[in-house]
Design an enzyme around this catalytic site. Sequence first.
Site, PDB file in Angstrom:
ATOM      1  N   PRO A  84       0.776  -1.209  -0.013  1.00 43.40           N
ATOM      2  CA  PRO A  84      -0.236   0.201   0.038  1.00 43.40           C
ATOM      3  C   PRO A  84       0.674   1.327   0.128  1.00 43.40           C
ATOM      4  O   PRO A  84       1.896   1.288   0.677  1.00 43.40           O
ATOM      5  CB  PRO A  84      -0.756  -0.105   1.321  1.00 43.40           C
ATOM      6  CG  PRO A  84       0.029  -1.014   2.171  1.00 43.40           C
ATOM      7  CD  PRO A  84       0.696  -1.975   1.315  1.00 43.40           C
ATOM      8  N   GLY A  88       4.155   3.744   5.194  1.00 43.96           N
ATOM      9  CA  GLY A  88       5.184   3.262   6.086  1.00 43.96           C
ATOM     10  C   GLY A  88       5.799   1.986   5.741  1.00 43.96           C
ATOM     11  O   GLY A  88       6.856   1.518   6.468  1.00 43.96           O
ATOM     12  N   LEU A  89       5.514   1.163   4.741  1.00 44.82           N
ATOM     13  CA  LEU A  89       5.999  -0.037   4.378  1.00 44.82           C
ATOM     14  C   LEU A  89       7.051  -0.060   3.052  1.00 44.82           C
ATOM     15  O   LEU A  89       7.194  -0.883   2.564  1.00 44.82           O
ATOM     16  CB  LEU A  89       4.839  -0.884   4.047  1.00 44.82           C
ATOM     17  CG  LEU A  89       3.834  -1.283   4.959  1.00 44.82           C
ATOM     18  CD1 LEU A  89       2.829  -2.065   4.613  1.00 44.82           C
ATOM     19  CD2 LEU A  89       4.830  -1.749   6.513  1.00 44.82           C
ATOM     20  N   SER A  92       7.454   3.678  -1.630  1.00 41.78           N
ATOM     21  CA  SER A  92       8.371   4.516  -2.529  1.00 41.78           C
ATOM     22  C   SER A  92       9.760   3.914  -2.628  1.00 41.78           C
ATOM     23  O   SER A  92      10.216   3.887  -3.941  1.00 41.78           O
ATOM     24  CB  SER A  92       8.336   5.861  -2.178  1.00 41.78           C
ATOM     25  OG  SER A  92       8.963   5.842  -1.149  1.00 41.78           O
ATOM     26  N   ALA A  94      10.813   0.650  -2.605  1.00 38.75           N
ATOM     27  CA  ALA A  94      10.558  -0.484  -3.365  1.00 38.75           C
ATOM     28  C   ALA A  94      10.598  -0.162  -4.706  1.00 38.75           C
ATOM     29  O   ALA A  94      11.146  -0.834  -5.545  1.00 38.75           O
ATOM     30  CB  ALA A  94       9.554  -1.440  -2.865  1.00 38.75           C
ATOM     31  N   ASP A 135      15.970   3.143   3.790  1.00 38.09           N
ATOM     32  CA  ASP A 135      14.895   2.354   3.084  1.00 38.09           C
ATOM     33  C   ASP A 135      15.372   1.561   1.627  1.00 38.09           C
ATOM     34  O   ASP A 135      15.132   0.708   1.700  1.00 38.09           O
ATOM     35  CB  ASP A 135      13.454   3.411   2.580  1.00 38.09           C
ATOM     36  CG  ASP A 135      13.052   3.792   3.790  1.00 38.09           C
ATOM     37  OD1 ASP A 135      13.203   3.660   5.037  1.00 38.09           O
ATOM     38  OD2 ASP A 135      11.728   4.427   3.701  1.00 38.09           O
TER      39      ASP A 135
HETATM   40  O1  PMV Z   1       9.228   6.605   3.768  1.00 37.42           O
HETATM   41  P1  PMV Z   1       9.116   6.045   5.047  1.00 37.42           P
HETATM   42  O2  PMV Z   1       7.752   6.315   5.865  1.00 37.42           O
HETATM   43  O3  PMV Z   1       9.605   4.578   5.250  1.00 37.42           O
HETATM   44  O4  PMV Z   1      10.210   6.836   6.116  1.00 37.42           O
HETATM   45  C1  PMV Z   1      11.293   7.260   6.147  1.00 37.42           C
HETATM   46  C2  PMV Z   1      12.334   7.118   7.282  1.00 37.42           C
HETATM   47  C3  PMV Z   1      12.584   8.480   7.669  1.00 37.42           C
HETATM   48  O5  PMV Z   1      13.620   8.237   8.816  1.00 37.42           O
HETATM   49  C4  PMV Z   1      11.549   9.267   8.308  1.00 37.42           C
HETATM   50  C5  PMV Z   1      13.071   9.064   6.659  1.00 37.42           C
HETATM   51  C6  PMV Z   1      14.667   8.637   5.987  1.00 37.42           C
HETATM   52  O6  PMV Z   1      14.764   9.100   4.842  1.00 37.42           O
HETATM   53  O7  PMV Z   1      15.405   8.108   6.578  1.00 37.42           O
END
Ligand code: PMV
Length: 314
Positions: A84, A88-89, A92, A94, A135
């Site tokens: 989704p 937070g998963l 973007s 991936a 990420d």
């Molecule tokens: O994009 P998310 O929701 O997985 O959050 C990224 C993690 C943060 O630490 C908030 C931003 C980052 O670039 O590390």
Amino acid sequence: MVVARASAPGKIILFGEHAVVYGEPAIAVAIDLRTEVTMEEGKGAGHRVNGHPITPYHHAYLKDALDMLWKGRPLDVRTVSGLPSASGLGSSAALSVATAGAILALQGDAQPERIAREAYAAELAAQKGKASPTDTSTCTHGHAILVDKTKQHDFLWDVAHGERKWYLHHLDVPQLTLVVGNTGMRGRTSDQVAKVARFVKRTGFAREVIRDLGKTARAAVPLLRACDKPALGARMDEAHNLLEILGVSTPRLDELCNAARPFAYGAKLTGSGGGGSMIALTDEPEKCARAISKRGGYPTVVKLGGPGVTTSTS
Ligand code: PMV
């Protein structure tokens, strides 16, 4: 005509979100939900995504990656995501990783380290210059990642931006089950990161909270290795409180964490917050999921630590 395919997992940040942007450690883990991207040279005048012309508004990450990496003829891109968006998963990240993987596969150079760097550059452009490589490196490497400001055991690669340099390491994690509770509200990472940046710039207190988040992440590393679930859960609760103080939780996230806690070792928001998802570490995933949906959340049970990006051409 050559067709390139790439598949990348989503991720969960277990500890250290936001603080990692300021050089504190973070732990992130790949999950068993993935995004797939297929690319081949198209016949149209511009790139097309799932049959539509590419636009910066709808396809920010894809467009940035294509603009940076592809100088050839327009491409037809197809994406299929089991993740989704804005939840937070890592949807973007991936997508950035699978896109970079497919483009580099077309170019015959799809090395994980290169994919991680290029995907990070695309994410950085889309996040207006403020992003850590957490990420994108997790979605590239899979398994689990420890991000730190010094080089340690099981080093994978480093990524620099401005004055900061992050060292990415492989981390072994035990087989853990988490329940993810999506609030159904979209949290934009760039907005939350910008909000925290304003707070950090203005107050020493916010900088202290960032350091405390770093301490929590550091303390969690041996607990993860030892699979000490009660202690890990306590650290998760602690991290959630600190993120709440930082202003990135929401009443819905707090409510879903509270609903999950009677059936979990601990719970916290994951990722940038402001909406998106929370996670609960539990041995009773069904009960936990039921408690989350009773409060209007959308639960998914995930297994941690799947494989990283895969690429192929045919
Ligand atoms: O994009 P998310 O929701 O997985 O959050 C990224 C993690 C943060 O630490 C908030 C931003 C980052 O670039 O590390």
